[in-house]
Design an enzyme around this catalytic site. Structure first.
Site, PDB file in Angstrom:
ATOM      1  CB  SER A  99       6.351  10.450  25.455  1.00 47.40           C
ATOM      2  OG  SER A  99       5.246   9.715  25.290  1.00 47.40           O
ATOM      3  CG  ASP A 231       1.207  16.665  25.137  1.00 52.17           C
ATOM      4  OD1 ASP A 231       0.804  15.835  24.526  1.00 52.17           O
ATOM      5  OD2 ASP A 231       2.241  16.658  25.970  1.00 52.17           O
ATOM      6  CG  HIS A 259       3.713  14.112  22.950  1.00 53.30           C
ATOM      7  ND1 HIS A 259       3.145  14.263  24.362  1.00 53.30           N
ATOM      8  CD2 HIS A 259       4.302  13.018  22.905  1.00 53.30           C
ATOM      9  CE1 HIS A 259       3.430  13.133  25.029  1.00 53.30           C
ATOM     10  NE2 HIS A 259       4.082  12.396  24.163  1.00 53.30           N
TER      11      HIS A 259
END
Length: 280
Positions: A99, A231, A259
């Protein structure tokens, strides 16, 4: 078993976990926003069992690391990790970022090419404008006050009750994620660090562009891109676009709508990562 350590970067303490043999190939695991090094626990343990030395830091402003009043630009995060690797005499490192940590990993590879041998982008930020609307909304005026009202030291105790988890039918993974977010946002310094980091990366219209636009981006650096096909936070289209842009990249799309493919499918992630390291 993981060992905790700290190093000092510009007077600030950076906490990290150190697993596996000291003389093993080094893998640096970088977490995302409102998270900490524990998000890598499943993958880190498996990598250590395979003989890798795994370093999993808490980024400044997160986890057990210091939460200063400033220093939340990408270059600041990258500099602190470069200090960590240098102090631990870690070279030719495989750097994996999840991320927001993916954006930090790319910045580290760009700024410190002598340290980074391979790059792994896991549902990474910093690769395009699109991102979940909740994160965009968190950059709007008043969001800080709302988060302070919803998440604080008193409500954190309420959210940690198992009875509440059962009544809401929350999975253990969701509970763990909420726990990390609660720890990060419950204190004023943690909330301040989150919003400073968030607004550096995201505005009300989405992410602030793509790091692929950096001059001298390392197009030939061996790069593994891992994403979930659905996602919900950062669209898988970013994975395909990045794979097309980076000529020395490998793309792995995992099934599902998480995610956190490195956590949800830790065994497969470690196998894919190990194969990638062996092949490069």
């Amino acid at each position: 078993m993981a060992q905790r350590g700290v190093i000092r970067h510009q007077g600030r303490l950076l906490s990290y976990q150190d697993l596996g043999p000291v003389d093993g190939p080094v893998v640096l695991l970088i977490h995302g926003m409102v998270s900490d090094s524990t998000t890598w626990a499943r993958a880190a343990e498996r990598l250590a069992e395979r003989g890798y030395r795994v370093l999993a830091p808490d980024l400044l402003g997160h986890g057990d690391s210091d939460k200063p009043a400033d220093g939340y630009q990408l270059v600041d995060f990258a500099d602190s990790l470069a200090t960590l690797l240098t102090e631990l005499d870690a070279r030719e490192v495989t750097v994996a970022g999840h991320s927001f940590g993916g954006a930090v990993a790319m910045r580290l590879a760009h700024d410190q090419p002598e340290l980074v041998r391979r790059l792994v982008l896991v549902s990474a930020g910093g690769l395009g404008r699109r991102v979940h609307p909740v994160l965009r909304a968190a950059t709007l005026p008043g969001a800080h006050s709302l988060v302070r009202l919803v998440v604080n030291s008193r409500t954190a105790a309420l959210y940690s009750r198992p009875r509440l988890h059962r009544s809401l039918r929350l999975s253990p993974d969701v509970v763990a994620n909420l726990g990390r977010a609660g720890r990060g946002l419950a204190s004023p310094p943690g909330r301040a660090a989150f919003f400073l980091t968030l607004k550096m990366a995201i505005d009300p219209f989405g992410q602030r562009g793509s790091l692929l636009e950096l001059e001298d981006v390392r197009l030939d650096l061996p790069t593994l891109i891992v994403w979930s096909e659905r996602d919900p936070v950062v669209p898988v289209a970013h994975a395909h676009e990045t794979h097309a842009h980076l000529r020395n990249s490998t793309l792995e799309i995992f099934p599902g709508s998480t995610h956190q493919p490195h956590h949800h499918s830790a065994q497969r992630f470690v196998e894919v990562l190990s194969d990638f390291i062996a092949a490069t």
